[in-house]
Write an enzyme that holds these catalytic residues in place. Structure first.
Site, mmCIF file in Angstrom:
data_model
loop_
_atom_site.group_PDB
_atom_site.id
_atom_site.type_symbol
_atom_site.label_atom_id
_atom_site.label_comp_id
_atom_site.label_asym_id
_atom_site.label_seq_id
_atom_site.Cartn_x
_atom_site.Cartn_y
_atom_site.Cartn_z
ATOM 1 N N GLU A 94 0.957 -1.329 0.050
ATOM 2 C CA GLU A 94 0.087 0.024 -0.126
ATOM 3 C C GLU A 94 0.797 1.122 0.117
ATOM 4 O O GLU A 94 1.744 1.417 0.597
ATOM 5 C CB GLU A 94 -0.854 0.022 1.403
ATOM 6 N N HIS A 95 0.374 2.198 -0.946
ATOM 7 C CA HIS A 95 1.241 3.596 -1.039
ATOM 8 C C HIS A 95 2.736 3.241 -1.724
ATOM 9 O O HIS A 95 3.714 3.931 -1.134
ATOM 10 C CB HIS A 95 1.132 4.079 0.257
ATOM 11 N N ASP A 101 -4.325 0.775 -9.234
ATOM 12 C CA ASP A 101 -5.805 0.400 -9.319
ATOM 13 C C ASP A 101 -6.118 0.015 -10.823
ATOM 14 O O ASP A 101 -7.040 -1.034 -11.151
ATOM 15 C CB ASP A 101 -6.855 1.638 -8.949
HETATM 16 C C1 GLA Z 1 -5.226 4.560 -4.261
HETATM 17 C C2 GLA Z 1 -4.666 5.027 -5.551
HETATM 18 C C3 GLA Z 1 -3.269 4.005 -5.810
HETATM 19 C C4 GLA Z 1 -2.491 3.655 -4.648
HETATM 20 C C5 GLA Z 1 -3.328 3.389 -3.276
HETATM 21 C C6 GLA Z 1 -2.493 3.259 -2.153
HETATM 22 O O1 GLA Z 1 -5.884 3.503 -4.488
HETATM 23 O O2 GLA Z 1 -5.260 5.300 -6.433
HETATM 24 O O3 GLA Z 1 -2.712 4.174 -7.005
HETATM 25 O O4 GLA Z 1 -1.491 4.617 -4.319
HETATM 26 O O5 GLA Z 1 -4.244 4.486 -3.114
HETATM 27 O O6 GLA Z 1 -1.843 2.044 -2.237
#
Ligand code: GLA
Length: 387
Positions: A33-34, A174
């Protein structure tokens, strides 16, 4: 569903002669994540819930949009000559952004269209309803107008549009997870070069359960862009000490050796998360390959702790959901998923523990937060399709 949306299309747009039905999934990220805007790894999968759409070309330049999720907004009209984001255009800024982005990439959409959408992803939940609409729109444009674009390119166009048209500096995860989804597989993606590998999700008597906190989250007005720039600053500080392109290039060891160059404690914590979360993701996929689901779960838990303490994107709602989940016997791992600041957690729960999990976590959440959470036992599905 196909019949329902085609019937609705006929009601809204007069008839459904020549209209086609489509689907694009939502996604859940299992770990990583992130990390996607930090050149690290992610491990998301597409879901069987997502966005359904019906589309038909028009003979003029008009764009007419209708969403069964926002029926009170009625038909929202625009035109190919006015591809700009407007606040009043609401959700239609997502499909419009994709039409604009195709043009920017040298693929002018030649005619208008009527588009009806119907999603079964809870809105604003962190399961990427917006990326699902973006990829769906790109997939429809390719199908209707014969553009030659790969699914990876559809993902990149989706991200480009979200960054430049909708003003959210998101990474590629995503849109990639949605465009490239594969039934019963998660995608181990290296965001540094977009190389990827499908890993089978064999959960040995367990299921993926998503819990929606029902705390609404708007990415645009959240701290998302702020986190991203904190990481960029930390990277440029670290680059004084190491020849790296992204935070994802650092091992934990190397980070410990050079982290002193980061001048603020806050940026130090943000960078620490990005570096170690990337390492955890690599280890988690390895654990899964070795059928060590227990280790996979522990890495998910560690991911949540890091997002809570170092990246600071969880909040009391997501913390309550994860921490209550950890107390339930039969929960293999649980963490927040997506951007954070509200949205959902993802948990891996043994089949026989699912009822207790829903009961126990649900009751504790209601008591502490004052409103209910929603539970979804989900399945991993394919990418976009013509229905
Ligand atoms: C959102 C963003 C993704 C990613 C996540 C965190 O979903 O759209 O690109 O950065 O946050 O992992």
């Amino acid at each position: 569903m196909k019949k329902t949306i085609l019937t609705k299309f006929a009601q809204v747009f007069g008839d459904n002669e020549g209209a086609k039905a489509y689907f694009a999934p939502g996604r859940v990220n299992l770990i990583g994540e992130h990390t996607d805007y930090n050149g690290g790894h992610v491990f998301p999968c597409a879901l069987t819930i997502g966005t359904y759409g019906v589309a038909r070309k028009r003979d003029d330049n008009k764009l007419r949009f209708y969403s069964m999720n926002f029926e009170h907004l009625g038909v929202i009209e625009s035109s190919l000559d006015d591809l700009k984001p407007y606040k009043e255009a609401d959700w239609t800024n997502y499909p419009k952004g994709i039409i604009w982005a195709f043009g920017e990439k040298g693929m002018q959409v030649p005619q208008g269209m009527d588009l009806l959408l119907c999603g079964n992803i809870p809105n604003g939940s962190g399961l990427s309803s917006s990326a699902s609409v973006e990829v769906l729109t790109g997939f429809i444009l390719r199908d209707l107008f014969g553009f030659e674009v790969t699914n990876t390119e559809l993902a990149l166009i989706g991200q480009f549009s979200e960054n430049k048209f909708n003003g959210v500096n998101c990474g590629i995860m995503d849109q990639f997870a949605i465009a490239m989804g594969k039934k019963d597989h998660a995608i181990f993606l290296d965001t540094a070069d977009l190389s990827y590998e499908y890993a089978p999700i064999k959960l040995q008597g367990a299921k993926i359960v998503i819990v929606c906190s029902n705390k609404k989250r708007g990415l645009g007005d959240s701290k998302y862009n702020e986190r991203r720039s904190e990481c960029e600053q930390a990277l440029s500080e670290l680059q004084k000490k190491a020849d790296i392109k992204t935070l994802g290039d650092l091992t934990g060891e190397k980070f410990e050796e050079i982290k002193g160059v980061i001048a603020s404690d806050v940026r130090m914590k943000r960078a620490k998360h990005a570096v170690y979360e990337n390492q955890r993701t690599i280890q988690a996929v390895q654990a899964l390959k070795e059928n060590d689901i227990k280790q996979f779960g522990q890495l998910m838990n560690a991911s949540h702790v890091s997002l809570r303490d170092d990246y600071e994107v969880t909040g009391v709602e997501l913390d309550t959901l994860a921490e209550e989940a950890w107390k339930v016997e039969g929960v293999i791992g649980s963490r927040m998923t997506g951007a954070g600041f509200g949205g959902c957690t993802v948990s891996i729960v043994k089949d026989e523990a699912i009822d207790t999990f829903i009961e126990q976590v649900g009751a504790a959440y209601l008591e502490k937060i004052g409103y209910a959470a929603d539970f979804y036992v989900v399945e991993v599905g394919d990418g976009p399709a013509v229905l």
